[in-house]
Design a protein around this motif. Sequence first.
Motif, PDB file in Angstrom:
ATOM      1  N   ASN A 133      18.379  14.385  17.142  1.00 54.40           N
ATOM      2  CA  ASN A 133      18.138  14.134  19.007  1.00 54.40           C
ATOM      3  C   ASN A 133      20.050  13.925  18.960  1.00 54.40           C
ATOM      4  N   GLU A 134      20.885  13.628  18.612  1.00 52.53           N
ATOM      5  CA  GLU A 134      22.105  12.758  19.257  1.00 52.53           C
ATOM      6  C   GLU A 134      23.659  14.752  18.557  1.00 52.53           C
ATOM      7  N   VAL A 175      12.509   6.552   7.711  1.00 56.65           N
ATOM      8  CA  VAL A 175      13.538   7.838   7.296  1.00 56.65           C
ATOM      9  C   VAL A 175      13.139   8.963   8.077  1.00 56.65           C
ATOM     10  N   ASN A 176      11.783   9.420   8.758  1.00 58.92           N
ATOM     11  CA  ASN A 176      11.782  10.166   8.954  1.00 58.92           C
ATOM     12  C   ASN A 176      12.390  10.009  10.942  1.00 58.92           C
ATOM     13  N   VAL A 177      12.022   8.568  11.395  1.00 65.18           N
ATOM     14  CA  VAL A 177      12.587   8.220  12.389  1.00 65.18           C
ATOM     15  C   VAL A 177      14.439   8.552  12.557  1.00 65.18           C
TER      16      VAL A 177
END
Length: 81
Positions: free
Chosen positions: A76-77, A67-69
């Motif tokens: 970042n997107e 979930v964190n990734v």
Amino acid sequence: YSITQPNEKNRLRLEFESSEAFWERLKIRHRIEEKNGEMKVAHGLDRADTVGLVAMRLQTYFTAFVVNVKRIVKLNELKAV
């Protein structure tokens, strides 16, 4: 009818629940519970894959990692745009 006399522990809890600090903590808790719900519904944390507390702990860690990734990738997107 009866009137309940709260003991000292319950009286302190009721006083805390009427304080401003309690309501601030409740706002934070809502965000945490929202993420827990997402992990249960969308990522399979509602059902244990294997038996045992250690296995459930590992499943929780891996689910939180995923979930964190996903969240980092999404942030970042947004920065790239």
